[in-house]
Design an enzyme around this catalytic site. Sequence first.
Site, PDB file in Angstrom:
ATOM      1  N   GLU A  95      14.615  -7.334 -14.161  1.00 18.11           N
ATOM      2  CA  GLU A  95      14.041  -7.693 -12.863  1.00 18.11           C
ATOM      3  C   GLU A  95      12.598  -7.226 -12.682  1.00 18.11           C
ATOM      4  OE1 GLU A  95      17.042  -6.531 -13.406  1.00 18.11           O
ATOM      5  OE2 GLU A  95      18.524  -7.246 -11.954  1.00 18.11           O
ATOM      6  N   THR A 113      20.369 -11.081 -16.434  1.00 13.94           N
ATOM      7  CA  THR A 113      20.751  -9.674 -16.564  1.00 13.94           C
ATOM      8  C   THR A 113      22.112  -9.640 -17.252  1.00 13.94           C
ATOM      9  OG1 THR A 113      21.900  -9.662 -14.469  1.00 13.94           O
ATOM     10  CG2 THR A 113      19.575  -9.082 -14.418  1.00 13.94           C
ATOM     11  N   TRP A 141      26.443  14.532  -5.947  1.00 14.62           N
ATOM     12  CA  TRP A 141      26.283  13.675  -7.111  1.00 14.62           C
ATOM     13  C   TRP A 141      26.107  14.489  -8.394  1.00 14.62           C
ATOM     14  CZ3 TRP A 141      22.172   9.554  -5.214  1.00 14.62           C
ATOM     15  CH2 TRP A 141      22.751   8.771  -4.218  1.00 14.62           C
ATOM     16  N   LYS A 175      30.800  11.251  -8.256  1.00 13.28           N
ATOM     17  CA  LYS A 175      30.742  11.878  -6.935  1.00 13.28           C
ATOM     18  C   LYS A 175      31.823  12.936  -6.826  1.00 13.28           C
ATOM     19  CE  LYS A 175      28.401   8.272  -4.459  1.00 13.28           C
ATOM     20  NZ  LYS A 175      28.637   6.841  -4.607  1.00 13.28           N
TER      21      LYS A 175
HETATM   22  P1  ADP Z   1      21.109  -4.406 -17.636  1.00  9.02           P
HETATM   23  O1  ADP Z   1      21.187  -4.137 -16.184  1.00  9.02           O
HETATM   24  O2  ADP Z   1      21.529  -5.693 -18.045  1.00  9.02           O
HETATM   25  O3  ADP Z   1      21.473  -3.255 -18.550  1.00  9.02           O
HETATM   26  P2  ADP Z   1      18.346  -4.173 -18.159  1.00  9.02           P
HETATM   27  O4  ADP Z   1      18.145  -4.234 -19.585  1.00  9.02           O
HETATM   28  O5  ADP Z   1      17.482  -4.883 -17.234  1.00  9.02           O
HETATM   29  O6  ADP Z   1      19.658  -4.745 -17.927  1.00  9.02           O
HETATM   30  O7  ADP Z   1      18.566  -2.672 -17.786  1.00  9.02           O
HETATM   31  C1  ADP Z   1      17.997  -2.053 -16.696  1.00  9.02           C
HETATM   32  C2  ADP Z   1      18.627  -0.732 -16.484  1.00  9.02           C
HETATM   33  O8  ADP Z   1      18.637   0.048 -17.681  1.00  9.02           O
HETATM   34  C3  ADP Z   1      17.900   0.116 -15.491  1.00  9.02           C
HETATM   35  O9  ADP Z   1      18.219  -0.253 -14.177  1.00  9.02           O
HETATM   36  C4  ADP Z   1      18.385   1.507 -15.864  1.00  9.02           C
HETATM   37  O10 ADP Z   1      19.654   1.777 -15.299  1.00  9.02           O
HETATM   38  C5  ADP Z   1      18.545   1.417 -17.342  1.00  9.02           C
HETATM   39  N1  ADP Z   1      17.370   1.986 -18.012  1.00  9.02           N
HETATM   40  C6  ADP Z   1      16.325   1.336 -18.544  1.00  9.02           C
HETATM   41  N2  ADP Z   1      15.460   2.190 -19.106  1.00  9.02           N
HETATM   42  C7  ADP Z   1      15.952   3.428 -18.924  1.00  9.02           C
HETATM   43  C8  ADP Z   1      15.517   4.751 -19.255  1.00  9.02           C
HETATM   44  N3  ADP Z   1      14.404   4.983 -19.920  1.00  9.02           N
HETATM   45  N4  ADP Z   1      16.300   5.787 -18.878  1.00  9.02           N
HETATM   46  C9  ADP Z   1      17.449   5.588 -18.209  1.00  9.02           C
HETATM   47  N5  ADP Z   1      17.907   4.376 -17.866  1.00  9.02           N
HETATM   48  C10 ADP Z   1      17.180   3.304 -18.215  1.00  9.02           C
END
Ligand code: ADP
Length: 547
Positions: A332, A187, A449, A444
């Site tokens: 994940e 990640t 929120w 917050k």
């Molecule tokens: P990182 O945590 O490294 O950015 P990821 O690429 O695994 O890695 O990103 C996952 C996160 O990206 C999600 O938990 C979410 O917060 C955000 N995310 C992914 N797709 C979307 C989406 N369509 N809309 C909003 N947030 C998104």
Amino acid sequence: MSIIGKMQDWPLTVNKVIEHAKINYPRQRVITRTVEGPIVEKTYSEIYDRSKQVSNALKGDGIKKEDRVATLAWNGCRHMETWFGAMGIGAVLHTINPRLHPDQIAWIANDAEDKVLFVDLTFLPLIEAVKDKFETVERFVIYCDPENMPATELKNAIAYELYIDGQSQECVWGDFDETTPCGLCYTSGTTGNPKGVLYSHRSNVLHTLMTGMTDALGISIHDRVLPIVPMFHANAWGLTFACPAIGAEMVMPGPAMDGASIYEMLTKYKVTISAAVPTVWLMLLQHLEQNDLQLPDLTRVVIGGSAVPERILRTFQDKYGVEVGHAWGMTETSPLGTIGSLTPEQKALDYDSQITAKLKQGRPPFGVEMKIVDDEGKDLPRDGETSGHLLVRGMAVVDTYYKGAGGDGGSVLDEDGWFDTGDVANLDDQGFMQITDRSKDVIKSGGEWISSIDIENFAVGHDKVANAAAIGIYHPKWDERPLLIVQLHEGQTATKEEILKQLEGKIAKWWTPDDVAFVDAIPLGATGKINKLALREQFKDYKLPTY
Ligand code: ADP
């Protein structure tokens, strides 16, 4: 007496994907723009044969089951061959994100204990600068032919084409249990050190079946697919497996990700489906607009990684006739978690209401379960309004990070097997999920929120705004109040009032940012998303004008 009869035990290992492609779609192609420049075409049959050569070359280097083999590379067929070659013999293919800091790349390679590192020419200077920091890599393989092999002091460096040249195309694949690990992806580490997600053969095969469902990525053998999302970003959202499993042709962009290059690949090769994060699409749309171009062949784009702004959604659909599939997922979750294919009830609504539904992150395909809970872990209603922590579980969702990171050495799931995504979302009664924020990005204000995502999306709807980010800033009365940080399109000027007017009537009045700050560039992280950590650091001493 028990009943006699039995189905086959057919291990779900990813080598079966490319074997299937070799037998059934031998002439379907993967077209790649290489780092050296030329565009090369390889059939699935050739990719299969060359993957076997990679397996034998790796075996020659002593690589065996569960050893880690890393890549630092763009999307391309050599990269694909390395995946199937390594995974086929049970080694773990570790994709490293080249956009990370070189020190972090070395840290990740050491943590993973990578033994061989395959690297594109582009990234050679980057790793040469930290070459002494790699503690476990015994061999660097450079993606090029011997003629293009540069002088380098990297350990046992060899040109890829030389590495596999003369290797046999015979090699036993998949002679192991389906739960054997096959892929490793870290990640991005926005909180602390990056954590490795270790995919198994089984989870990757099941994820492939999931992405192949019609209402998921929507790919058929008649499609030609351009994965702009990198293979190092959560397995190119599964496309590296889904396309050969389905028989769809692939068009690989290599290093050229700018609007003009992407447009060239889209039109020259009549691409029908593509996938990328919103920032990439913004670049393409700008290029189309500036040059008055159209997209005659493209039918569908999958957009995820961060929320899709309404402007992108409408421009694709209304101006270019391209359907948008808004997807949510994480490293994940392999990564597909949800995708916004409309339900019959939603399809019956008027167009604007369909757009509202499509701006949500979508519904989970079979194999993903979701729920939302409050701070105490109590289930919250699926009413499409109540927001809570989003938890997931499913057949391709993480249980334990690599080496037990982040979970005291063990599982990171709660006692019922749920994984906390760190996102805040609402769910409705037909499975549609809407992300309102990441837990750590939520603003917050007075105990309530505020969704930074909503504010940002409406702000980028303004013609002059190139990108926008909302973060919480200290306020003595409310704890935090939103500050909107705005990057304008080149050559534009705007006032705070003008930007805030854009939000009027679209968000609750009390969500209105207390101030607007204009910056030259909003920092992006390694996966192309806004780097809020950097912004929070940059604005940590900011004093709002509202107290
Ligand atoms: P990182 O945590 O490294 O950015 P990821 O690429 O695994 O890695 O990103 C996952 C996160 O990206 C999600 O938990 C979410 O917060 C955000 N995310 C992914 N797709 C979307 C989406 N369509 N809309 C909003 N947030 C998104």
